[in-house]
Design a protein around this motif. Structure first.
Motif, PDB file in Angstrom:
ATOM      1  N   VAL A 215       4.258   8.862  -8.905  1.00 43.91           N
ATOM      2  CA  VAL A 215       3.569   7.847  -9.043  1.00 43.91           C
ATOM      3  C   VAL A 215       2.295   7.670 -10.021  1.00 43.91           C
ATOM      4  CG1 VAL A 215       1.674   6.537  -7.488  1.00 43.91           C
ATOM      5  CG2 VAL A 215       3.648   7.153  -6.549  1.00 43.91           C
ATOM      6  N   ALA A 216       1.746   9.084 -10.292  1.00 46.57           N
ATOM      7  CA  ALA A 216       0.714   9.044 -11.213  1.00 46.57           C
ATOM      8  C   ALA A 216       1.281   8.879 -12.703  1.00 46.57           C
ATOM      9  CB  ALA A 216       0.201  10.599 -11.157  1.00 46.57           C
ATOM     10  N   LEU A 217       2.417   9.608 -12.826  1.00 47.64           N
ATOM     11  CA  LEU A 217       3.025   9.515 -14.086  1.00 47.64           C
ATOM     12  C   LEU A 217       3.585   8.076 -14.427  1.00 47.64           C
ATOM     13  CD1 LEU A 217       4.558  13.069 -14.845  1.00 47.64           C
ATOM     14  CD2 LEU A 217       2.531  12.015 -15.796  1.00 47.64           C
TER      15      LEU A 217
ATOM     16  N   THR B  19       6.775  -1.582  -3.827  1.00 50.88           N
ATOM     17  CA  THR B  19       7.546  -1.799  -2.518  1.00 50.88           C
ATOM     18  C   THR B  19       7.723  -0.344  -1.902  1.00 50.88           C
ATOM     19  OG1 THR B  19       8.879  -3.460  -3.282  1.00 50.88           O
ATOM     20  CG2 THR B  19       9.648  -2.251  -1.494  1.00 50.88           C
ATOM     21  N   LEU B  20       8.021   0.903  -2.434  1.00 49.82           N
ATOM     22  CA  LEU B  20       8.081   1.924  -1.933  1.00 49.82           C
ATOM     23  C   LEU B  20       6.688   2.443  -1.458  1.00 49.82           C
ATOM     24  CD1 LEU B  20       9.567   4.606  -1.576  1.00 49.82           C
ATOM     25  CD2 LEU B  20       8.972   5.382  -3.746  1.00 49.82           C
ATOM     26  N   ARG B  21       5.562   2.273  -2.184  1.00 52.60           N
ATOM     27  CA  ARG B  21       4.150   2.463  -1.880  1.00 52.60           C
ATOM     28  C   ARG B  21       4.060   2.005  -0.485  1.00 52.60           C
ATOM     29  NH1 ARG B  21      -0.942   0.817  -2.816  1.00 52.60           N
ATOM     30  NH2 ARG B  21      -0.186  -0.957  -4.147  1.00 52.60           N
ATOM     31  N   GLY B  22       4.222   0.681  -0.311  1.00 53.09           N
ATOM     32  CA  GLY B  22       3.944  -0.020   0.859  1.00 53.09           C
ATOM     33  C   GLY B  22       4.589   0.556   2.111  1.00 53.09           C
ATOM     34  N   GLN B  23       5.954   0.650   1.872  1.00 48.36           N
ATOM     35  CA  GLN B  23       6.524   1.356   3.107  1.00 48.36           C
ATOM     36  C   GLN B  23       6.425   2.678   3.405  1.00 48.36           C
ATOM     37  OE1 GLN B  23      11.052   0.860   3.254  1.00 48.36           O
ATOM     38  NE2 GLN B  23      10.925  -1.261   2.261  1.00 48.36           N
TER      39      GLN B  23
ATOM     40  N   PRO C 130       2.021   6.927  14.958  1.00 48.12           N
ATOM     41  CA  PRO C 130       1.869   8.197  15.551  1.00 48.12           C
ATOM     42  C   PRO C 130       1.582   9.245  14.804  1.00 48.12           C
ATOM     43  CG  PRO C 130       4.345   7.909  15.570  1.00 48.12           C
ATOM     44  CD  PRO C 130       3.556   6.162  14.845  1.00 48.12           C
ATOM     45  N   PHE C 131       1.178   8.883  13.503  1.00 48.60           N
ATOM     46  CA  PHE C 131       0.966   9.915  12.544  1.00 48.60           C
ATOM     47  C   PHE C 131       0.210   9.424  11.326  1.00 48.60           C
ATOM     48  CE2 PHE C 131       5.030   8.171  11.352  1.00 48.60           C
ATOM     49  CZ  PHE C 131       4.836   7.853  10.081  1.00 48.60           C
ATOM     50  N   THR C 132      -0.388  10.262  10.463  1.00 51.18           N
ATOM     51  CA  THR C 132      -0.990   9.637   9.423  1.00 51.18           C
ATOM     52  C   THR C 132      -0.356  10.116   8.063  1.00 51.18           C
ATOM     53  OG1 THR C 132      -3.351  10.237  10.424  1.00 51.18           O
ATOM     54  CG2 THR C 132      -3.306   9.907   7.944  1.00 51.18           C
ATOM     55  N   LEU C 133      -0.251   8.940   7.173  1.00 61.11           N
ATOM     56  CA  LEU C 133       0.564   9.114   6.140  1.00 61.11           C
ATOM     57  C   LEU C 133       0.006   8.218   4.965  1.00 61.11           C
ATOM     58  CD1 LEU C 133       2.602  10.025   3.907  1.00 61.11           C
ATOM     59  CD2 LEU C 133       4.269   8.837   5.148  1.00 61.11           C
ATOM     60  N   THR C 134      -1.154   8.396   4.230  1.00 66.71           N
ATOM     61  CA  THR C 134      -1.586   7.189   3.347  1.00 66.71           C
ATOM     62  C   THR C 134      -1.850   7.826   1.993  1.00 66.71           C
ATOM     63  OG1 THR C 134      -3.722   8.574   3.821  1.00 66.71           O
ATOM     64  CG2 THR C 134      -3.278   6.850   5.556  1.00 66.71           C
ATOM     65  N   GLY C 135      -1.927   6.837   1.236  1.00 69.88           N
ATOM     66  CA  GLY C 135      -1.558   7.216  -0.442  1.00 69.88           C
ATOM     67  C   GLY C 135      -2.952   6.281  -0.967  1.00 69.88           C
ATOM     68  N   ALA C 136      -3.494   6.541  -2.018  1.00 74.93           N
ATOM     69  CA  ALA C 136      -4.351   5.783  -2.647  1.00 74.93           C
ATOM     70  C   ALA C 136      -4.261   6.030  -4.224  1.00 74.93           C
ATOM     71  CB  ALA C 136      -5.639   5.907  -2.434  1.00 74.93           C
TER      72      ALA C 136
END
Length: 445
Positions: free
Chosen positions: A89-91, A125-129, A147-153
């Protein structure tokens, strides 16, 4: 995001790309930079088909295994854990501003086979899913939190007043949600570094601290791109703490040590292929899982060197539900490495060349020639009887200059020697984290 969604699963990865040009960035929050018009139109989010998304995930998996293999070869006796998703993602955000040979080499190294008009929307789209933001026609129900935490920014940290190109900023913000924060590397690089590190730590539950070490940004830095991903989840089938006992683990160098080893007997997706064993451990909710791969005794290095996306896919396709007993060492460790040499060896040296790098899609080259100074990656993983917590961060510093059959017999899998593991998003098959444990005794906090 609701607090409930941040409680259960912690997977954090942060990517920072820092660019040094003949210009300045000031730690002033806001988007008051001077921008330069570009003839190239920005890429805006668009609906992408399942085939496009699958292609992006396959490309990212190829890159993930390339990266893992090169790092393992450089330090074969070290435990290693990375977030190839975070690095990609960063690259990808950096790649959006690359031109000419720089873009060509980056695209080949990162395994990007999609055209820019499809690539960035596919990442959107991938980031949203992955973040649980795009669930198709499914209705959200706050009474049943994830039921879990999976976040990105994501975020951009750019020199105040620098001539960034409108099209680049629009592409990155629209597809990656990365707004521009004005900072002042030129006058106070240390304050900018601390601001960025605080942002990363906050979004990784303090698991990734000091992503940018002292000296990694300075008066010639012009841009830092950051990505943070955080994951924390409980196992769907927890290990019984009373069954955790000390067992012998043989490290890759042949040394042995007693390590705390967990045990569980349950129905799992399991396969044995050519003497190699693998098992999939789902987390609560079933959206994310860990796949543990135990190569045949004495064949770990050969297996690891030959593992590619096609081989991994074949192994995963062999998984079938089966009752069995798994014994797995508890482990907790951190990894930190510079990826500059690794990425250069993989095929993108020109991006790090202050004379030949071309990132003119980011900013007017008249202000100074941008090049990548370094790509720094830090990660954390903790696995115990309850579940998993994982975090990763990367910094790219850019500088100037079927039918019924008889049930199979229960399997038994004792992980008492070097093994690989991956945390994947099951809906998309995206590999979020990838690791190796070659010395379980050293993998203890």
């Amino acid at each position: 995001m609701s607090p409930n969604r941040r409680d259960l699963l912690a997977l954090s990865g942060a990517l920072a790309a820092g660019g040094l040009l003949a210009g300045c960035l000031a730690p002033v929050q806001g988007d008051d930079t001077v921008t330069v018009e570009s003839d190239e139109s920005p890429v805006t989010p668009d609906d992408v088909g399942d085939d496009v998304l699958r292609r992006l995930v396959a490309d990212n998996t190829d890159f993930a295994l390339d990266l893992h293999g090169t790092l393992a070869e450089a330090d074969p006796n070290a435990n290693r854990f990375v977030s190839p998703y975070s690095v990609s993602v960063a690259l990808a955000m950096t790649y959006a501003g690359a031109r000419g040979e720089t873009r060509q080499q980056m695209g080949q190294t990162l395994r990007f086979s999609l055209a820019r008009e499809k690539l960035h929307p596919a990442f959107h789209t991938l980031r949203g899913q992955v973040n649980g933001e795009t669930d198709g026609d499914a209705e959200s129900d706050d009474s049943e939190p994830r039921p879990f935490t999976l976040t990105g920014a994501n975020a951009l940290w750019g020199q105040e007043g620098y001539p960034w190109r409108d099209a680049y900023l629009a592409t990155v913000e629209a597809n990656y949600g990365a707004g521009l924060h004005a900072v002042d590397f030129a006058s106070d690089a240390e304050a900018a570094r601390q601001t960025i590190n605080s942002w990363v730590a906050d979004r990784t539950e303090d698991r990734i601290r000091n992503l940018l070490p002292k000296g990694s940004v300075h008066g010639l830095t012009r841009l830092v791109l950051t990505n943070a991903i955080y994951f924390k989840a409980n196992w769907q089938h927890e290990f019984d703490e009373e069954k955790t006992t000390s067992r012998e683990f043989t490290a890759l160098d042949g040394s042995t040590a007693e390590v705390p080893t967990m045990e569980v007997t349950e129905d799992f997706q399991y396969a044995a292929v050519d003497g190699h064993q693998l098992v999939e451990l789902p987390y609560v909710g079933g959206d994310v899982s860990m796949v543990v791969v135990l190569p045949r005794d004495g064949r770990f290095e050969q297996f690891e060197q030959r593992l590619d996306a096609a081989r991994l896919s074949t192994l995963l396709e062999a998984l079938d539900e089966r009752e069995g007993t798994l014994r797995l060492p508890k482990f907790t460790f951190e990894s930190a490495t510079s990826l500059k040499q690794t990425l250069s060896e993989l095929g993108m040296p020109v991006a790090f060349d202050q004379n030949d790098a071309d990132f003119s899609g980011m900013a007017d080259p008249e202000a100074g020639k941008l090049f990548i100074g370094d790509v720094i990656h830090k990660s954390f993983v903790g696995v115990d009887e309850k579940g998993t917590e994982a975090a990763a961060a990367t910094a790219v510093t850019m500088e100037v200059s079927s039918a019924e059959v008889d049930p199979p017999k229960p399997f038994e899998m004792t992980v008492d020697r070097p093994f690989l593991f991956a945390i994947r998003h099951r809906r998309t098959d995206a590999v979020l984290f990838l690791g190796r444990v070659v010395d379980a005794a050293a993998a203890r906090e």
